[in-house]
Write an enzyme that holds these catalytic residues in place. Structure first.
Site, mmCIF file in Angstrom:
data_model
loop_
_atom_site.group_PDB
_atom_site.id
_atom_site.type_symbol
_atom_site.label_atom_id
_atom_site.label_comp_id
_atom_site.label_asym_id
_atom_site.label_seq_id
_atom_site.Cartn_x
_atom_site.Cartn_y
_atom_site.Cartn_z
ATOM 1 N N THR A 61 0.816 -1.046 0.059
ATOM 2 C CA THR A 61 -0.070 0.046 -0.055
ATOM 3 C C THR A 61 0.812 1.350 -0.051
ATOM 4 O OG1 THR A 61 -0.217 -0.522 2.430
ATOM 5 C CG2 THR A 61 -2.211 -0.873 1.011
ATOM 6 N N GLU B 183 -8.011 -2.567 -7.901
ATOM 7 C CA GLU B 183 -8.470 -3.742 -6.764
ATOM 8 C C GLU B 183 -9.721 -3.847 -7.048
ATOM 9 O OE1 GLU B 183 -7.004 -3.208 -3.029
ATOM 10 O OE2 GLU B 183 -5.555 -1.857 -3.472
#
Lengths: 320, 286
Positions: free
Chosen positions: B43, B173
């Site tokens: 991330t 995602e």
């Protein structure tokens, strides 16, 4: 949107950062009251000097504050000309007959185009605007050809000029003072200060704690919502909603595609926040303790004495 | 054609915090056809920023991106029709909440095509076609998108991009927040779309099992740098995986464990659970 300095806290150190927010709010109110007591230009210039000295004491960059004035520049110019045109007292300084006719109207259009082109190329900052005003004046007063549509007297009076400068400087000082407050005080400290100061209002049924909570939550969520709006804009742009192109009807649709998700996300967020607060045992109206309590220090006494002294000085000048 | 990054860097500017550089000096090419690319990384490694460069939503602060033959550089060019690039490369955002806004699913899916000047009739057909593609039936078309479950919203948002008929499909995602079954269904769907139409699909994901099973090419970002560009088979044989904050897929982990524990002569690099089971059976039946 990124250059707005008014109302924005910038971390730093210096005299003003160490002051209690209550002191700062009170001091600024006191200083503004004294400012409005002043009547002559000399007194105002002294006040301006004091404001600059305050900035120097606080080690705040003057450049930064001047930059922050940009958004309200239009307001300053408007105030300036409003005073010049409509204050008709004192000696007559300028009396010019102005007429609108084919030639002067054409010249005005040309001058406007020239001004916009120069502004587009970002030449010389404010210079194009001043040139534009000059061209306007010249073409209205000296150019005449064919039939005159309307004509009027353009008059400037001594007091008008004086008042316009006076009002603009006063506005500048007020904005500088309030910028100092918001620049050096965290929004949370500011609301806490407000809360404490408004506490006496409890006797007339206003709960300052709730009021402060509402303000601090809204302040806290402004950046979050801006960030979200940006993401939604990108998501819709990737579906072809280019916000800078398209006809009016399409634009309306594009704005709706931005507003609907924003409202839905904001409502959802507020519900989540309420749940999170309740799960940490927040009960509206119940007294709460604080981790950091506000404490007055030596600096605060100094600031109080100085601002009270300035108010006293302003009053004395007016009485004498 | 395709997308070509040439030494692209992107920096976010901020008043209060110091400026933040999201990606550094990235050079890579993505073709219009035949590719199934997984973009992975921890991330904050710059994956989303990189994806947003692919359809000119954000402009590089250094370098250039060439999309479908159009050069995108630091500044917005008035002559360029950016909408055309966004039709060429369809980008699906991570959260469907950011794009759903109409009263019905059908209208919402039609929003994209209508923006690209497709006639309403054709857009309607596209909506029907794409809602079926994402595995929902046409009864959904008249439902309110805000009353759907998380997974259904996700599918509707993907259908909204599919209806635009992009040449390259980029998904940020798409499998996050879905149950394992839903994840597989969606990945199979993307694979299907890629095989049927030959379009390139780029997927950002954290799920190494899916990467290993489906990707033909993987891009790894670490702290904004492109540190790996190759097949997943190569990737999971690399020693540096841990330094890139990546882990091995389940199949490799289990087989490697068995191999070490029982000193079995098996090849741990199996893509699916079925293949892994077969490999174990092969070794144990001997």
């Amino acid at each position: 949107m990124k250059n707005i300095v008014i109302g924005q806290f910038v971390p730093g150190s210096g005299f003003f950062y160490k002051l209690d927010p209550r002191t700062k709010i009170m001091a600024i109110i006191v200083l503004m009251v004294s400012l409005f007591l002043l009547k002559t230009m000399t007194q105002l210039l002294v006040a301006l000097a004091i404001a600059v000295i305050l900035l120097l004491i606080g080690k705040l960059s003057i450049v930064r504050i001047v930059k922050g004035l940009k958004p309200i520049f239009v307001l300053l110019i408007f105030t300036f000309f409003f005073q010049i045109f409509f204050n008709k007292t004192g000696a007559l300084w300028l009396d010019q007959t102005m007429s609108l006719n084919w030639l002067s109207a054409g010249a005005i259009v040309l001058a406007t185009v020239l001004w916009r082109v120069l502004a587009r190329w970002k030449v010389g900052g404010i210079l194009p605007f001043l040139i534009y005003l000059g061209l306007l004046y010249v073409s209205l007063s000296y150019l005449s050809y064919g039939s005159t549509w309307t004509s009027f007297q353009f008059q400037i009076y001594e007091k008008g000029v004086e008042m316009s400068v006076f009002v603009v400087i006063r506005l500048l000082i007020i904005i500088t003072l309030s910028t100092v407050l918001t620049l050096t005080t965290k929004p949370t400290d500011l609301t806490m200060g407000m809360e404490k100061l408004l506490r006496p209002l409890k006797f007339i049924g206003i709960n300052s704690e709730e009021f402060a909570l509402i303000i601090s939550i809204s302040l806290r969520y402004i950046p979050t919502i801006l960030d979200e709006a940006n993401k939604i804009m990108l998501a819709q742009a990737s579906r072809g909603a280019d916000f800078s192109q398209g006809k009016l009807k399409e634009k309306v649709k594009q704005v709706i595609s931005l507003l609907v998700p924003m409202f839905i996300i904001a409502f959802k967020r507020s519900e989540e926040l309420a749940d999170a607060m309740e799960s940490r045992n927040f009960v509206p109206g119940k007294p709460r303790s604080r981790i950091y309590d506000l404490v007055f220090g030596m600096n605060d006494i100094v600031a109080f004495v100085i601002s009270a002294g300035l108010l006293a000085a302003a009053i004395t000048i007016q009485v004498i | 054609m395709g997308i070509h990054f040439r030494q692209v860097s992107h920096q976010y500017f901020s008043q209060q915090n110091s400026d933040y550089q999201a990606i550094y000096d990235i050079t890579l090419s993505i073709e219009d056809q035949h590719e199934f690319i997984c973009l992975i990384g921890h991330t904050g490694s710059g994956k989303s920023t990189l994806a947003q460069h692919m359809n000119a939503l954000v402009f590089p602060t250094k370098g250039t991106v060439e999309i479908a033959g159009v050069l995108v550089s630091q500044k917005r060019d008035k002559k360029t029709d950016y909408n055309r690039l966004r039709k060429h490369v369809g980008l699906v955002f991570q959260f469907p909440e950011y794009q759903l806004f109409e009263e019905t699913v059908e209208k919402d899916i039609m929003f994209g095509p209508l923006n690209f000047k497709v006639s309403p009739e054709v857009a309607k057909e596209k909506a029907l076609e794409s809602i079926r593609l994402v595995g929902l039936n046409e009864s959904y078309l008249n439902r309110n998108p805000f009353n759907l479950s998380g997974g259904e919203k996700k599918r509707v948002s993907i259908a909204g991009i599919l209806a635009m008929d992009p040449e390259i499909l980029v998904l940020d995602e798409p499998t996050s927040g879905l149950d394992p079954q839903g994840k597989r269904q969606l990945m199979r769907l993307f694979k299907d779309i890629q095989e049927k139409t030959n379009k390139t699909v780029v997927i950002i994901t954290h799920d190494m099992d899916l990467v290993y099973e489906y990707a033909t090419r993987t891009l790894v970002l670490s702290d904004g740098n492109l540190v790996f560009d190759g097949t997943p088979d190569d990737l999971f044989r690399r020693e540096e995986l841990a330094t890139w904050s990546l882990s091995l897929p389940q199949t490799i982990r289990v087989l490697k464990g068995l191999k070490e524990q029982f000193h079995l002569e098996l090849n741990p690099y199996q893509k699916t659970v079925e293949e892994a089971v077969r490999e174990i059976e092969k070794v144990t039946s001997r």
